[in-house]
Scaffold this active site. Structure first.
Site, PDB file in Angstrom:
ATOM      1  N   GLU A   1       0.824  -1.207   0.000  1.00  0.00           N
ATOM      2  CA  GLU A   1       0.000   0.000   0.000  1.00  0.00           C
ATOM      3  C   GLU A   1       0.864   1.266   0.000  1.00  0.00           C
ATOM      4  O   GLU A   1       1.846   1.358   0.735  1.00  0.00           O
ATOM      5  CB  GLU A   1      -0.887  -0.026   1.254  1.00  0.00           C
ATOM      6  CG  GLU A   1      -1.752   1.207   1.452  1.00  0.00           C
ATOM      7  CD  GLU A   1      -2.520   1.165   2.771  1.00  0.00           C
ATOM      8  OE1 GLU A   1      -3.511   1.914   2.891  1.00  0.00           O
ATOM      9  OE2 GLU A   1      -2.132   0.388   3.666  1.00  0.00           O
TER      10      GLU A   1
ATOM     11  N   LYS B   1      -9.364   2.618  -2.249  1.00  0.00           N
ATOM     12  CA  LYS B   1      -9.660   2.171  -0.885  1.00  0.00           C
ATOM     13  C   LYS B   1     -11.023   2.702  -0.430  1.00  0.00           C
ATOM     14  O   LYS B   1     -11.324   3.894  -0.585  1.00  0.00           O
ATOM     15  CB  LYS B   1      -8.549   2.650   0.053  1.00  0.00           C
ATOM     16  CG  LYS B   1      -8.571   2.025   1.440  1.00  0.00           C
ATOM     17  CD  LYS B   1      -7.310   2.421   2.199  1.00  0.00           C
ATOM     18  CE  LYS B   1      -7.192   1.760   3.558  1.00  0.00           C
ATOM     19  NZ  LYS B   1      -5.920   2.140   4.237  1.00  0.00           N
TER      20      LYS B   1
ATOM     21  N   CYS C   1      -5.600  -2.913   2.561  1.00  0.00           N
ATOM     22  CA  CYS C   1      -5.357  -2.839   4.016  1.00  0.00           C
ATOM     23  C   CYS C   1      -6.654  -2.879   4.819  1.00  0.00           C
ATOM     24  O   CYS C   1      -7.245  -3.929   4.984  1.00  0.00           O
ATOM     25  CB  CYS C   1      -4.518  -1.600   4.350  1.00  0.00           C
ATOM     26  SG  CYS C   1      -3.668  -1.694   5.962  1.00  0.00           S
TER      27      CYS C   1
END
Length: 552
Positions: A45, A113, A149
């Site tokens: 990430e 994200k 994540c």
């Protein structure tokens, strides 16, 4: 012959803002994957920017520079496997934490994200916009889902990817260490695997960034939650992982499962790695510290030697008339055992000069804490002078117990650029010293064996700012103090919780009061590596001016 898909995982250490350096690491990993016949090379990430870059990613000039480097990287990696890399990505008026897939000389796909963490060290809600729930991207004929994540800690993203055709999950992470974090991660990822019935590859970065240390420890899970491979913690590794397609879909081919070190070793590695990377990424080469003959400075000196090598560490004893002969001997013995430089700089002449200067103003007053703190501040002045003269960064040596209750002198022993033991309670300091004396590893640059004298570990802690001074004169004994601090700080507990644990209410109230009135000191204190979710930096942010006290 079964169909195979090879991913090259780059468990690597980016530097925030070093776009060219991070891109070079990405290209080297891509070249390794190309040479190994990989279909996809994956990096963690936000790798191109470094992580956690905080508000830096909000700067328009930085965003444009990121895109310039991404475009160049795409061109450099046009002929070979696809490259997946984390980056801040601007689309219209919005800024996303994105995972971009570079293929054929361009950005072929991107994932945005969705769940933005807004707790502990993360402020992503104020920095990034939330991306929509999306589907997988394609590499050849294979469809891959990449929850970024935090997205993998929630059910909806992975389930949406599975429902829209993802054949396995590749999770890029910038997940920093705290004690016990790996088990927490593994538990969440097992849940995603069981819910989706898809293999999952968890890729995490390594390295220190200010107070955070990313521990890597990447792994893969097959359906049912079976561990397929486990990479080392803290080490930079480029590893090739194969998946094989059978009647039930893709499965990760079993590979080495590296066993992680015990908790004390992991904490110690974090302190060593945190200092090592802080030095490298800020440009310092050498450090110095005040070597008092006490346990805290002995541990910091040991961490420094293990991180940087003895030739880059200077230990300075600055004795006053209150410094015991035992402390003088212990400090020198420890420095010599470590192989570090040892300098002896008495402060009596300087203290006498300050006392004489202040005498007309102090006339008619009694000596008190003021005179004690002059000693500490004079030491800070001398250490900073050495730092300026020789370009050596000063390390501060206060443990978490002292930092919590303000048992430290601002502009004195709190002076310094980095504190390797900032998140280590006093009792943990003792145990860590015993652990280091009994253990050695290849990532330690210092010598093996008993480098911290037993007398330093066993003698009663003292600031030695007056005759016969002991820490216990001003504070509860450390076992009791640390236990209350864990309740009040680490677990955000109450006075009632302390009483329920068997502690005297008045003592707990005193500790609480000391915590709150010391906030201004912590606000000005040096950063240090995060070992717990209750670290004094981004994990815990309190007002300096604050009159509230727990009424329970």
């Amino acid at each position: 012959m079964a169909e195979r898909f090879r991913i090259t995982l780059g468990q690597l250490n980016p530097t925030v803002g070093d776009l060219a350096g991070n891109a070079a690491q990405a290209q080297a990993a891509w070249a390794a994957g190309r040479d190994a016949g990989a279909d996809l090379v994956a990096l963690p990430e936000m790798f191109i920017a470094g992580y956690n870059a905080q508000d830096l990613v909000s700067k328009p000039a930085f965003q444009r520079d990121v895109m310039t480097h991404l475009e160049a990287l795409a061109a450099d990696c046009a002929d070979g496997p696809a490259l997946a890399i984390g980056a801040p990505l601007v689309e219209g008026a919005e800024l996303f934490n994105a995972y971009v897939i570079l293929k054929g000389g361009k950005i072929a796909s991107r994932v945005l994200k969705h769940h933005l963490p807004n707790e502990t060290v993360f402020d992503e809600v104020r920095i990034f916009d939330s991306g929509p729930l999306g589907g997988p991207y394609s590499i050849g004929n294979t469809r891959i889902g990449s929850p970024i994540c935090e997205d993998a800690w929630h059910e909806d993203v992975a389930e949406t990817l599975a429902e829209t055709g993802a054949e396995f999950l590749l999770v890029p992470n910038g997940s920093p260490y705290y004690r016990g974090k790996f088990d927490t991660r593994l538990s969440h990822m097992v849940s995603r695997v069981i819910e989706t019935d898809l293999p999952l590859i968890y890729l995490n970065m390594v390295g220190g960034q200010d107070d955070q240390v990313f521990d890597g420890a990447s792994f893969g899970l097959n359906p049912g939650g079976e561990l397929a491979f486990q990479m080392p913690a803290f080490d930079e590794v480029t590893q090739h992982v194969d998946l094989e397609r059978g009647p039930d879909g893709w499965r990760i081919v079993a590979a080495e499962k590296v066993i992680h070190e015990e908790p004390y070793a992991q904490d110690y590695r974090v302190m060593v790695q945190g200092l090592r990377d802080y030095m490298r990424k800020t440009g310092f080469k050498k450090v110095l510290l005040g070597m008092s003959g006490g346990i805290d400075s002995a541990l910091v000196a040991t961490i420094a030697v293990d991180a940087l090598g003895a030739e880059n560490v200077r230990c300075v004893m600055l004795p006053s008339e209150y410094t015991s002969a035992a402390s003088l001997e212990d400090a020198e013995t420890c420095a010599k055992a470590l192989g570090a430089r040892y300098d002896y700089v008495p402060i009596k002449a300087g203290r006498d000069a300050i006392t004489q200067t202040l005498a007309p103003l102090f006339e008619g007053t009694k000596e008190d804490l003021t005179e004690e703190n002059i000693q500490s501040r004079l030491r800070g002045l001398l250490l900073m002078a050495l730092s300026n003269k020789f370009g050596e960064m000063l390390l501060t040596t206060g443990n978490k117990s002292e930092v919590a209750v303000g048992y430290a002198t601002i502009y004195g022993d709190m002076s310094g650029g980095y504190n390797p033991i900032k998140d280590l309670y006093k009792m943990r300091v003792f145990e860590t010293c015993r652990w280091r004396n009994a253990h050695h590893a290849e990532w330690m640059m210092g010598p093996a064996g008993r480098v911290i004298p037993e007398n330093i570990i066993t003698k009663a802690p003292s600031a030695e700012l007056r005759d016969d001074q002991k820490d216990s004169d001003s504070l509860p004994d450390y076992p009791e103090l640390d236990a209350m601090l864990e309740i009040l700080v680490d677990h955000d507990g109450s006075i009632a919780d302390c009483v329920a644990a068997g502690f005297d209410r008045d003592v707990a109230k005193k500790v609480e009061h000391l915590i709150y009135i010391s906030e201004y000191k912590r606000f000005q204190s040096a950063p240090g590596p995060r070992l717990t979710k209750g670290a004094f930096w981004l994990d815990r942010r309190y007002p300096i001016a604050n009159r509230w006290r727990d009424p329970s």
